[in-house]
Structures are given as C-alpha cells and as structure tokens.
Design a protein around this motif. Structure first.
Motif: not given
Ligand SMILES: Nc1ncnc2c1ncn2[C@@H]1O[C@H](COP(=O)(O)OP(=O)(O)O)[C@@H](O)[C@H]1O
Ligand SMILES: Nc1ncnc2c1ncn2[C@@H]1O[C@H](COP(=O)(O)OP(=O)(O)O)[C@@H](O)[C@H]1O
Ligand code: SF4
Ligand code: SF4
Ligand SMILES: [Mg+2]
Ligand SMILES: [Mg+2]
Lengths: 369, 324
Positions: A63-68, A221-230
């Motif tokens: 979180s906070g790394c700039g993804k959104s 698709y371009v997907m932003v997530t912190h969930d690496l399993s997904v």
C-alpha cells in the motif's frame, strides 16, 4: 485488433494498446496558513509500461507504492506531471477533443469498493444505463434492453433492475460495477483491487466472472492489487512497484517461479501459503518500513532495505536490464539469484533500520488523513 | 501439555432484533489446550467474532448467550459475577483486534496506556509496569521502546500500532490470547514480520491462542489446530494436517479449492455455489445442504452430530473424518 496471446507478450513484435513512458505523478505538499509548498509526494516517479491487447497485466506492490495513482493517471483522470501516455500509438496529448471523448468509453475502471462507487440514490438499472445515456444516441428502449442483457452477462437477473445498491451484497454490487464498466464495450478494463473487499468464496466467483467477461467482450485488463495469490491465478503479466517505480516486469509464470529483483523475492516469500508442509526456500523478512514517497532514498530506491545492497547501490537508480525475459532494475542480479535461506536469516536478525523513525511514520499517518 | 485450558460446550448465542432472532452460534464446541494455537476460520458472518465476544462475555447488544457452557481452567465463566469476569478479561484472557486502534486510546500516550493497563491487571507499581512495557516492546522488535512510550497512537504506522497492541496484550501475562483478524489490515511483508514475532513469543511462553481469520494461508503457517466454522457451528475440527491433507467436510474441501494459492496456479479455482445462509432463518437439517455437492435427501431433514472440538471430526451425515 491483433490476436495477441500471452506467450507472445514478451516479444516486441505487436503494438501495445497502451504505453507509458517516464510517467510521473507528483503532488505538492502544502503547509501553513500561506499554503506554501514544502515538499513533493512522488507518488508515481517515472514509470514505463506496455499493455498489449489481450493481456491481463497486474500491477502489484504494497500500500502506498503508487498503484492507484498510476491507474488513474493511465486512465486519463489526472494529467501526468511528466511523461507520455499513448493509446494505440497516439499520445494522449495529441488527441483532439472528440478523440478524447471517444477514448473515455474505450477505457473503463472498476474500483475496490463497489459501495462507494455506486450512487446509493439510483436504482441498479439507472446506474448501469447512465454511461449509455451519456455516450450513445440509443433510445430508452434500446438502452433498457441492453441493461437487461448486461445484468444477465454479469450473472444478475432482470429482477435486479429496480433495486438499490444497499439491497445487494458486496459481490452483487461488484457485478453491477462490472456491468456498468462494460456497458460501452470498452477495449481496456482497469481493475483496482476488484476482489480485495470480498469474502473468499465471493472472490473466486468474481474472478471467474471477470475471466468469462474478458473472453466474451474481447477485453484487455490492467489489474492493481496487493494480493499476489490472486495475481498468480489471474494475470498473464506482472509489473512490481516499489516507491512509485516499477522495479521488475515479467510474465506471471516467470515472475513467480524465478523472481529476480530482491524486493520481488521478499514480497513473494511473505505471502502465506495454505499448505502446512510448505517450507520457505527464500525466506526473506525485510528490515524497516517503506520510506516516504516525499523523501525517497538516493540511487536504487530499495537500497536501505535490500539484503544485498552495496555502496554503489546508493549512487544511481539502475535502469531496466533484461535477464532471462525479466526486465529488472537491479545491478546485482547474480547475487540476488543466490538470496537463499542463509542470507535471509541474516536479514531476519536485523532490526528496524535507521531511516524509519517516528517522524517518518507520523508523516505517513498524516498523508493518509 | 494437553491439559484443556478453555472448553466451549454447546454454545448458543442469539441476537434478538426487531426483525427476528439471529441464531449467530448454534451449538459451538471447541477445546483449546495449554500451549495450543487454534485457528478459527470461516467466511464473514459465520460466527467467528461472536465466538470471541461470547468467550469474553462481551457480546454486542442485543446479543445474549442463550445456552451452553464456557470453562477456563475448569472455572465456569458464564456463572462468574461481572467483576469476576472483569478480572478474567485482561488477566487470564486478552484480545487483539484487526484494528489496533480498538485497543489504543488516541488521547493518551502509549506510556500511560501501557502502564495503566499492565499495572492495574498485574498489581504492579508504575515503575514495574514500565519495565514490563519496555521488555515487551523490545520483544515485539520495536526499534526504540522509550520513544514509542512517549508517542501517541496516531504517530505510529498500522504495523507498529499492531505490534504495540500485541506487546500490551502480552504484558498482561495472560493464559489465552484471542486474536481477531490481527494481520488482515497489514501489508504482506508487515504481516509476515508481525506473525514471526508473535509466534516466537507465544512459543517461548507456551501461550494458548485462538486466532480468528478468513485467511487459510495464515492459519497454515501459524496454527496447530483448526476449527472450520459455518453458519454458527464448527463443521470440522482437526490438526492443520488433518484439515489440509484429509479434509472430510464438503465445506472444508470446497473452501480449500476456492482460495487462490500462490504455489499452485495450475489448478483451476473452484467456486462454491450459493451464498452463506441468513442466520435469522438457517436451512433445516445440515445448514450447508443448499450448497453441498454431496447432499442427499436426508441432509435436508437430519441435523448431523456436532463435532466435539477435541479430535478430527466432521459434522456431516455422509463423510466421516475417520475414513479420510
Ligand atoms: N491526491 C493526492 N495528494 C497527495 N498525495 C497523494 C494523493 N494521492 C495519492 N497520494 C500519495 O501517493 C502515494 C501513492 O498512493 P496510491 O497510489 O494510493 O498507492 P497504492 O494504490 O499503491 O496504495 C501515497 O503516498 C499517497 O499517500
Ligand atoms: N450486533 C449484532 N446484531 C445482530 N446480529 C449480529 C450482531 N453481531 C453479529 N451478528 C450476526 O451474527 C452472525 C455472526 O457474526 P460474526 O461473528 O460477526 O461473523 P464473523 O465470522 O464475520 O466474525 C452474523 O449473522 C451477524 O449478522
Ligand atoms: S540495485 Fe542494489 S540495492 Fe537495489 S535491489 Fe539491486 S542489489 Fe539491492
Ligand atoms: S450432511 Fe449432507 S449436506 Fe451436510 S455436508 Fe454432509 S453431505 Fe453435505
Ligand atoms: Mg490503491
Ligand atoms: Mg469478524
């Protein structure tokens, strides 16, 4: 549209649908009654990315790394502070007014929290039909028919037409957000943490739906997530972000089976594995916390926490180099390859690092308010 | 070692609301032995938090414990006076929440909060309590305990606050720690660090933990035993190996296949059809029957025996844990 498959995505033969070059998004920090600028949040700090047709490109990081911020900038919601974003080879800045409007319907987004992205005063029918009323000349009857078929496509029947968002579960609300996003037949769909707020059993259903919709609507698709399993299950390509920069890009399989950058390795090794027999091979616990994007470290942004950093790492931020199909910003890839359990435990033992102090965390908190 | 510490027997907790009674817990059985880490896993609304609240007798209004018994070291918690129960909370059982702000008051410094709560619960002088506070802040790997004590909650990041709330919980010297989704709000690298620290201390001090989560990866890494909860009852109980290697209950099996696993991307994610039941009107017979791929006609009418929460058992008419 070229028929691009995942396996080709590495080669540079095809033309990217969306391309970013050295894109920056900086926010001024203003303080005092005079609101003088006292600093700059370098939320996105020089990103290159290529999204090819048919990809499911995941952007991962903490979180906070700039993804959104990156996603919103790529979407054209915010003008970048610097850099160029091109759609099918044409820079956004070269587009005419009507071309810009047309592009708005080509790129759509689904947010993490359907609750806050759906207007509570409108019915589901109104919510899904709104873009159709705004961007097409279709008659009300045609639009109604379209909404009913969209409801069907996302697994909700026509009986949801007259309901309100609060009458729906989180998963159903996310289906509505997806229906609205695909209503104008976009080419690119951005997904910002699309399943992070959902329960596991609902998450797998939404992922399945997104998979089906992608085929039916021929989407990228371009997907932003912190969930690496997904990401492991869902994406074809991955970009890993740290402090406003992408530090490694590879196909999903390559990234997870053979991560090259020390940060990617640490991130993957931190994901809890639902298997009690699992023993971590590359067990790396990072010291310290993510530094402030308003005061990034010199050189390689990761050097204060990197288990294999040398003095040289604090000098220049390494450029991307290609290593076995991965694009990586690190000068010590051979050493990173050996980042095994021995070095990992040495890292475990080290405590909080000096850069992360109270003042840093306080500023982090303030930023979040 | 295998002395039971906490025994929950046939626990029923209801919420009497305007629109009817919510049967949140419908006969929960669960035993936590000394030194054991038990994971309570299930989807939202399955009754995890209400189980924790019931153990501490802090069920939100309009909830009430309708039936059953809860004993700690053989002592019946449900018949204790409120002041007796206050002693249990803090001294014997402490709680760590998903949002560390729940246990940290924003207007007081970390020092005054830790000294006040530790001193009160352990009958210590301020100086003694402060040295305990420092000891535990060091043990949760906080860089500069003195400075942390001088700070206020808003000055700390989420991961640091959670470590402070763990230090505070440990400072009570409890027998049992109940942790309700303690790492869910943290980034993975921070979660990993917090889990490692917590696990080390729990092992050193031989503490018992009830770890509530929906994350099966976290329980696999942290717990010895797992209780899978569905619609207010424990539908399967066993060791982590029982649950992951030999799951018996169809719900457990489906749940394991519906979660993305970073190690096994080749396997297609399965989807559990249907939704969790409304606890105002839970399904007849086996509560899982409307969603169960193995359901038989009798499942609609006959309620399976409950698990006893001591050894590997599944609450299912068709599948028996012993056959796995
Ligand atoms: N409008 C804004 N003004 C100032 N700072 C911002 C703004 N939006 C985001 N930031 C900061 O930029 C950084 C990146 O934020 P974000 O893109 O939301 O990260 P992520 O989505 O990876 O969690 C954070 O430090 C955040 O606080
Ligand atoms: N204060 C309350 N009033 C009414 N129902 C409640 C209340 N708290 C919990 N419940 C109900 O009890 C059930 C179990 O909830 P909970 O234990 O919070 O689930 P979880 O497993 O997500 O922690 C749910 O059906 C929930 O709606
Ligand atoms: S460049 Fe240096 S500090 Fe950066 S990741 Fe590579 S080794 Fe670590
Ligand atoms: S009792 Fe029947 S419905 Fe319930 S889990 Fe077993 S097989 Fe499925
Ligand atoms: Mg974000
Ligand atoms: Mg809960």
């Amino acid at each position: 549209m070229s028929d691009f498959t995942h396996a080709d995505a590495d080669s540079t033969t095809g033309e990217p649908l969306l391309q970013a070059r050295d894109v920056k998004q900086h926010y001024p920090i203003k303080e005092g009654i005079l609101r003088r600028q006292t600093g700059t949040v370098r939320a996105v700090d020089g990103v290159d990315i290529d999204i090819y047709p048919g990809d499911t490109h995941a952007i991962v990081g903490e979180s906070g790394c700039g993804k959104s911020t990156l996603l919103e900038t790529l979407l054209g919601l915010e003008e970048p502070t610097d850099g160029t974003i091109s759609y099918e080879g044409t820079p956004f800045s070269d587009l005419s007014g009507s071309e810009k409007r047309a592009l708005k319907s080509e790129i759509q987004i689904v947010f993490q929290n359907p609750e806050s992205s759906l207007d509570p005063r409108n019915t589901i029918g109104q919510i899904i039909s709104e873009p159709l009323h705004l961007h097409t000349d279709a008659s009300t009857r045609e639009i109604d028919a379209r909404v009913v078929s969209l409801l069907d496509d996302v697994g909700l029947g026509p009986r949801y037409y007259g309901r309100y968002p609060h009458e729906l579960s989180g998963g159903q609300q996310q289906r509505v957000a997806i229906a609205r996003a695909i209503s104008l037949n976009p080419t690119l769909l951005f997904l910002d943490e699309p399943t992070s707020a959902l329960d596991v059993s609902v998450q797998s259903k939404i992922l399945r739906l997104l998979d089906e919709i992608k085929d039916e609507y021929d989407l990228t698709y371009v997907m932003v997530t912190h969930d690496l399993s997904v990401v492991r299950h869902f994406a074809t390509d991955v970009s890993v972000m740290y402090l406003g920069n992408i530090i490694e890009k590879a196909t999903t399989d390559a990234l997870f089976t053979d991560p090259k950058h020390p940060y990617t390795q640490a991130l993957i090794s931190a994901v809890p594995v639902p298997n009690p027999h699992h023993t971590a091979e590359n067990d790396i616990t990072l010291p310290g916390t993510v530094p402030e994007p308003s005061d990034p470290p010199s050189g390689c942004r990761f050097h204060p926490r990197c288990p294999i950093a040398t003095d040289e790492c604090a000098e220049d931020f390494p450029d991307f180099e290609s290593h076995e199909g991965h694009d990586v910003r690190c000068i010590r890839i051979p050493e990173a390859e050996d980042l095994g359990s021995t070095e990992g435990s040495a890292v475990n033992a080290s405590g909080e690092n000096s850069r992360s102090g109270l003042s840093a965390t306080r500023r982090e908190e303030a930023r979040q308010e | 070692m295998t002395q039971p510490l906490l025994e929950i027997d046939d626990l029923h907790t209801n919420f009497d609301t305007n629109s009817g009674t919510v049967n949140a817990l419908r006969g929960v059985n669960l035993t936590i032995n000394e030194g054991e880490r038990v994971g309570l896993v299930g989807e939202s609304g399955s009754g995890k938090s209400v189980t924790a609240q019931s153990i501490l007798r802090l069920v939100d209004s309009p909830g009430r414990i309708a039936d059953g018994s809860i004993t700690l070291n053989g002592r019946d918690l449900l018949s204790l006076s409120e002041s007796g129960m206050q002693n249990v909370r803090g001294r014997d059982i402490t709680m760590i929440f998903q949002d560390p702000s729940t246990s940290l008051d924003p207007v007081y410094s970390i020092r005054s909060q830790m000294i006040e709560t530790i001193g009160h619960n352990r009958n210590m002088s301020d100086a003694e309590a402060e040295s305990v506070a420092i000891e535990y802040l060091e043990r949760v790997d906080m860089p500069n305990p003195e400075r942390i004590l001088d700070s206020y909650p808003h000055e700390l990041s989420g991961g640091m606050k959670q470590r402070v709330s763990i230090a505070m919980a440990l400072g009570f010297d409890p027998d049992l720690i109940i942790a309700d989704e303690p790492t869910t709000a943290l980034d993975v690298t921070v979660q990993k660090k917090v889990m490692e620290i917590f696990k080390d201390i729990v092992e050193e001090e031989d503490l018992s933990v009830l770890w509530i989560t929906h994350n099966l990866g976290v329980v696999a890494e942290f717990c010895d035993k797992i209780a899978v909860i569905y619609a207010g009852e424990v539908v399967e109980y066993g060791s982590v190996y029982d649950i992951f290697d030999r799951p018996a209950h169809p719900y457990t099996r489906e749940l394991l296949q519906t979660i993305p696993n970073i190690e096994r991307a080749d396997e297609e994610l399965r989807v559990i059809e249907g939704t969790v039941p409304n606890m105002r009107d839970p399904p007849s017979g086996c509560a899982f029957h409307p969603r169960c791929p193995d359901a038989e006609p009798r499942c609609e009418t006959t309620r399976p025996d409950r698990v006893d929460g001591r050894e590997h058992q599944a609450s299912c008419l068709v599948h028996d844990a012993e056959d796995q």
